[in-house]
Design an enzyme around this catalytic site. Sequence first.
Site, PDB file in Angstrom:
ATOM      1  N   ASP A   2      -7.921  -5.097  -8.201  1.00  0.00           N
ATOM      2  CA  ASP A   2      -7.465  -4.877  -6.827  1.00  0.00           C
ATOM      3  C   ASP A   2      -8.272  -5.800  -5.910  1.00  0.00           C
ATOM      4  O   ASP A   2      -9.212  -6.476  -6.343  1.00  0.00           O
ATOM      5  CB  ASP A   2      -7.580  -3.386  -6.438  1.00  0.00           C
ATOM      6  CG  ASP A   2      -6.631  -3.036  -5.286  1.00  0.00           C
ATOM      7  OD1 ASP A   2      -6.096  -3.974  -4.633  1.00  0.00           O
ATOM      8  OD2 ASP A   2      -6.405  -1.851  -5.025  1.00  0.00           O
TER       9      ASP A   2
HETATM   10  C1  BGC Z   1      -4.355  -2.255  -2.354  1.00  0.00           C
HETATM   11  C2  BGC Z   1      -3.325  -2.617  -3.386  1.00  0.00           C
HETATM   12  C3  BGC Z   1      -2.545  -3.828  -2.931  1.00  0.00           C
HETATM   13  C4  BGC Z   1      -3.514  -4.954  -2.694  1.00  0.00           C
HETATM   14  C5  BGC Z   1      -2.856  -6.270  -2.314  1.00  0.00           C
HETATM   15  C6  BGC Z   1      -5.182  -3.444  -1.918  1.00  0.00           C
HETATM   16  O1  BGC Z   1      -5.959  -3.159  -0.802  1.00  0.00           O
HETATM   17  O2  BGC Z   1      -5.186  -1.233  -2.861  1.00  0.00           O
HETATM   18  O3  BGC Z   1      -2.485  -1.516  -3.613  1.00  0.00           O
HETATM   19  O4  BGC Z   1      -1.564  -4.166  -3.865  1.00  0.00           O
HETATM   20  O5  BGC Z   1      -4.391  -4.574  -1.659  1.00  0.00           O
HETATM   21  O6  BGC Z   1      -2.390  -6.261  -1.024  1.00  0.00           O
END
Ligand code: BGC
Length: 735
Positions: free
Chosen positions: A274
Amino acid sequence: MILRIALPLALMSSLVNAQDVERRIDALLSRMTLEEKLGQMSQSTSMRTPISEPIRDEIRKGRWGSFLNAGSPADRAEAQRIALKESRLGIPLVFGRDVIHGYHTIFPIPLGQSASWDPELIRDAARIAAREAAGEGIQWTFAPMIDIARDPRWGRVAETLGEDPYLTSALGAAMVRGFQGGSLASPDAVAACAKHYVGYGAAEGGRDYNSTWIPEILLRQVYLPSFRAARDAGVATFMTSFNALNGVPATGNRFTLRQVLRDEWKYDGMVVSDYTAVTEMIPHGYAADNADAAREAALAGVDMEMVSTTYFDHMKALIQSKQVDAKLIDDAVRNILRLKFRLGLFDNRPQPAAETRPVAEALDTARRLAVESVVLLKNEGNLLPISASIGKVAVIGPLADSPTDQMGTWVMDGRAQDVQTPLAALRRMLGPDRLVYARALRNSRDNTHDGFAAAADAARNADLALLFLGEEQILSGEAHSRAFLTLPGAQEALVEEIAKAGKPIVAVILAGRPLTFQGASSRAGAVLYAWHPGTMGGPAIADLLFGRAAPSGKLTITFPRTVGQVPIYYSHLNTGRPPSPGELGIPMGNPVEPKGYTSKYLDVDFTPEYPFGYGLSYTAFEYSNLRLSGATLRSGGTLTVSADVANTGTREADEVAQFYIRDLVASVVQPVRALKGFRRVHLKPGEKQTVQFTLTANDLAFYNEQAKLVTEPGRFQVWVAPDSARGVPGEFTLE
Ligand code: BGC
């Protein structure tokens, strides 16, 4: 004797293709420098419009394998051209984006979609989202989110498919099929991403990013099955989660990433971290510095690093000092290149450069899914549906005409101008003379009463007050947890004020989570829970209010009476002192001892406000006549359970019949109920249908104290039910 096994043609050609892909990957790997490999393992968010010279240069040098949430369609096409034509090895980029519940056409938030219990429709919605996103040069979505969520304080509960592993598995797999279609290489397919792996939804206190403590048995029984189901549905990628799981950050977790995902499940897709989750292992207190974080993530098996750059910055030194085996890097790059081959990116996959708009079919699906996602919680005296001949309606509240809020969290590409609000839909339906509108509050958090007088006036001059209450978009989603579940701002006071007009009240609640709203619901004769219903939420709600459609949504998350009951979920254990139905303590402040030392509260009923699976219709359904195909189930055999569902009301409608079991005695105690199946049936008034469910011993397996999947002989209860608190019961024995 030579035994010849004939393989189906399609399987043979896919095996040949797979071998061919592996050969092409090997050929590329043998030509790649370590820097190029580390570039592939890096995902950046820094591509802007217009693409800067430094970024163009980096793409030429193979510095990035992927960009996320970046650029316009034209920018993406240009960046891809540079990668393919101007980089040394011509390795394409993969563009990822958060296409969570729609791209331009916004469907209800996932929690709302799940209330439809309709895997086919959910798959169709994901298919449309994929088509729209792929049409603008996106090849990878960071969805579905299949975290199990049992805490409505957590803002990301909106993105989940609810509290139940069985349902989340079924609906999550449907989303994967929708996004990926028949073949990833098809120009209208996008790679899906099972996230967040794993345990993220169990954040302590419902506070986003917080730690989770999940014993292995519970992890395997509740939190892992939806990910296994996504893997079985062929999900192309996984994303690690932000949380520390049992003290080990999920992004450096060798148990979940290596042992479970790779060794046990034999997953050959790609794993992305993530957003900066790799470097967050430092504040977690798990990694000493960026190099250490890179090492931990690589050893755990994170193939691609999102946003932070520890792989690129430190991996060379880590390999030289033998802290990381170069083979691990090749494995990661293999997984990344495999994804790119599967997507057809090496083989002339089109990279469209123009913007698209929602088409009629997409809007129609959005409307149907919104209709199916709305849950009728209360309908005293059949206040709903509203008669078409009603005189005047007062439409009141901050969410009647709020396009952005209606779309809900995680909307990057939905456009407010495409959204049809309830106010617009009702105006179309009733005409200008029969509708009066008073917003009353600027937004859901507004605490001022300035607009109350006009709203009360509108209610007095109408035959019915339609209140649009709830939470605006920014009150749910990532990093947007709440400690109170009440209607924010002065909304309860507004309902109180409107009630003085003495007109019937219908409350429509738009929200990203279960809320507690006893004041409003005691004053309203009917309550529709509409979540954040997306682009077509307005027409969908109008259809339901006026009976052009009948509500069929059922809750996929328990609604508490008060935040103090959280976590509260249907599939709990019984305890040694279960309270009896209706058993309360004593009113607080009363000086006598409470009666009964049972597992309850003194000041509120221990049961939820609305249980999992609950939802009313405009008609009535009766469940009866539960039959079992036998009194025992033997290993290797099957048992069928059936029951009749009858429409005893006066309107045709859909009903979602649910199938639950309970293992009465086990070496690890099992939940009071566990969902094992569901069916949506359409019934005309007076019509009756039999719903049937088949069980095998595998469906009754659980994880024992050694975390091994076992079945144990013994007695089981079953229910075919309208929700998790009721149903027609039966019993059988597993031998
Ligand atoms: C979130 C994810 C997301 C990623 C990309 C993160 O902060 O937890 O769910 O896909 O950002 O935007």
